[in-house]
Design an enzyme around this catalytic site. Structure first.
Site, PDB file in Angstrom:
ATOM      1  N   LYS A 114      -8.571 -57.617 -81.282  1.00 55.75           N
ATOM      2  CA  LYS A 114      -7.734 -57.125 -82.412  1.00 55.75           C
ATOM      3  C   LYS A 114      -7.595 -55.775 -82.477  1.00 55.75           C
ATOM      4  CE  LYS A 114      -8.035 -61.301 -85.726  1.00 55.75           C
ATOM      5  NZ  LYS A 114      -8.139 -61.318 -87.313  1.00 55.75           N
ATOM      6  N   LYS A 206      -2.146 -70.547 -77.311  1.00 58.13           N
ATOM      7  CA  LYS A 206      -2.394 -71.260 -78.621  1.00 58.13           C
ATOM      8  C   LYS A 206      -1.037 -70.995 -79.683  1.00 58.13           C
ATOM      9  CE  LYS A 206      -6.034 -70.777 -81.505  1.00 58.13           C
ATOM     10  NZ  LYS A 206      -7.202 -70.139 -81.986  1.00 58.13           N
ATOM     11  N   LYS A 209       0.692 -68.320 -85.581  1.00 57.76           N
ATOM     12  CA  LYS A 209       1.621 -67.906 -86.883  1.00 57.76           C
ATOM     13  C   LYS A 209       2.365 -66.472 -86.454  1.00 57.76           C
ATOM     14  CE  LYS A 209      -2.086 -65.668 -88.718  1.00 57.76           C
ATOM     15  NZ  LYS A 209      -3.375 -66.203 -89.311  1.00 57.76           N
TER      16      LYS A 209
END
Ligand code: TRP
Length: 344
Positions: A114, A206, A209
């Site tokens: 991240k 994957k 969102k």
């Protein structure tokens, strides 16, 4: 000392909930209700480790709650609440900040991913996030945690923190009558076939969102037309479906759709291929559309209905928070005594 069995898990209110969250997490939460006491938390404090637009955060917190309810989690038998309403999570996090070692957190792969190259510029919260997650679980002394693959490392860190706390304070713990361990070492529950739901546009990524294409995912709030369109447009290859699982190995898009069908139907991939193998993809896709609409349509509709009455959702969160706080406060009282904090 045996600990009372208790399930805890959390979902971040960031962005749309999609089929991946549903099959990977929420259906598991629903299933666990029959055999355990469960606490399900909308982790709004985790969400703000990266920037969240305030109005959006409020909306998504309610939406995750609505999804829990629409999918069948019972807020009376179990506890549904949002993290920021129970201050004990943060209190215990501070103690854990002082138990966990910098080196442990430095090894967290999710943080590395991240933060990327922008390490100097991410929030301190993003780095300390696994300590908050440990506190979420351990403030209830929860024993079982349903998590996906991506959270396993964080759960191991929670165990390490629990273990180190138990060791560091062993003398104080036993002097106060808590035996030889105050915190349980929480275990992951990874049930059922691994339901890794991939993007409908690219079977190697994957479902997410944050994918810019809405066609890559099925949102829980999509209506029947949306669901049908997205499945019809889902990427496939020109071959018919194989009759055996081995035939899916080099065909990620086909494998994904077969996996989604199996998960929605509650059956195995082999059984799905037994039924559709050798046939055209279009036949299978039509069946998948019908199944997905039958399963997800009512959930989306119920979520929309619930979202029209935010007062009702907030009341459920308030009730859950009050009940959670009772348990969390007991733990914190004991932790303060164990650590040696003077309290009144
Ligand atoms: N970190 C988890 C995620 O991003 C969410 C989470 C927060 C959680 N606290 C938790 C999951 C405690 C399980 C238990 O998905």
């Amino acid at each position: 000392m045996p600990f009372k069995q208790l399930v805890f898990s959390g979902v971040q209110p960031t962005g749309n909930l999609h089929l991946g969250n549903y099959l990977g997490a929420i259906t598991k939460f629903v299933a666990l209700q029959d055999n355990y006491d469960c606490i399900y938390c909308v982790v709004d404090m985790h969400a703000i480790t990266v920037w969240q637009e305030p109005a959006e955060l409020t909306h998504t917190t309610r939406e995750v709650t609505a999804a829990f309810l629409a999918c069948g989690i019972d807020p009376k038998k179990h506890i549904i609440f949002n993290q920021s309403q129970v201050a004990e999570h943060t209190e215990l996090t501070w103690v854990f900040n002082c138990v966990a070692r910098l080196g442990w957190l430095n090894r967290m792969t999710q943080f590395k991913e991240k933060a990327g190259k922008d390490r100097e510029n991410v929030s301190v919260g993003l780095f300390a996030y696994p300590n908050l997650m440990a506190a979420d679980i351990l403030v209830y002394r929860a024993t079982h945690v349903p998590v996906g693959e991506d959270q396993k490392q964080h759960l191991e860190l929670s165990r390490d923190i629990a273990q180190k706390f138990n060791n560091d304070f062993a003398k104080s713990i036993s002097e106060r009558g808590f035996g030889d361990a105050f915190f349980p070492l929480p275990e992951p529950i990874i049930q059922g076939p691994a339901t890794r739901v991939m993007s409908l546009r690219d079977g190697s990524k994957k479902m997410s969102k944050s994918d810019p294409s809405d066609y890559s995912r099925i949102n829980l709030t999509d209506d029947a037309d949306n669901i049908a369109q997205k499945i019809r447009k889902a990427r496939t290859d020109p071959e018919p479906l194989p009759s055996e699982e081995k035939g899916l190995e080099t065909r990620p898009e086909a494998e994904n759709l077969v996996g989604i069908y199996a998960a929605l139907e509650g059956t195995t991939r082999a059984a799905v291929l037994g039924q559709f193998g050798g046939g055209q993809f279009s036949t299978f896709k039509n069946a998948l559309v019908d199944l997905a609409v039958a399963r997800l349509g009512p959930i989306g509709a119920e979520m929309k209905k619930l979202m029209q009455d935010p007062g009702h959702i907030d009341a459920i969160l308030a009730d859950g928070s009050a009940r959670a706080r009772v348990i969390a406060a007991q733990t914190m009282t004991a932790v303060k005594d164990i650590v040696g904090f003077v309290r009144s």
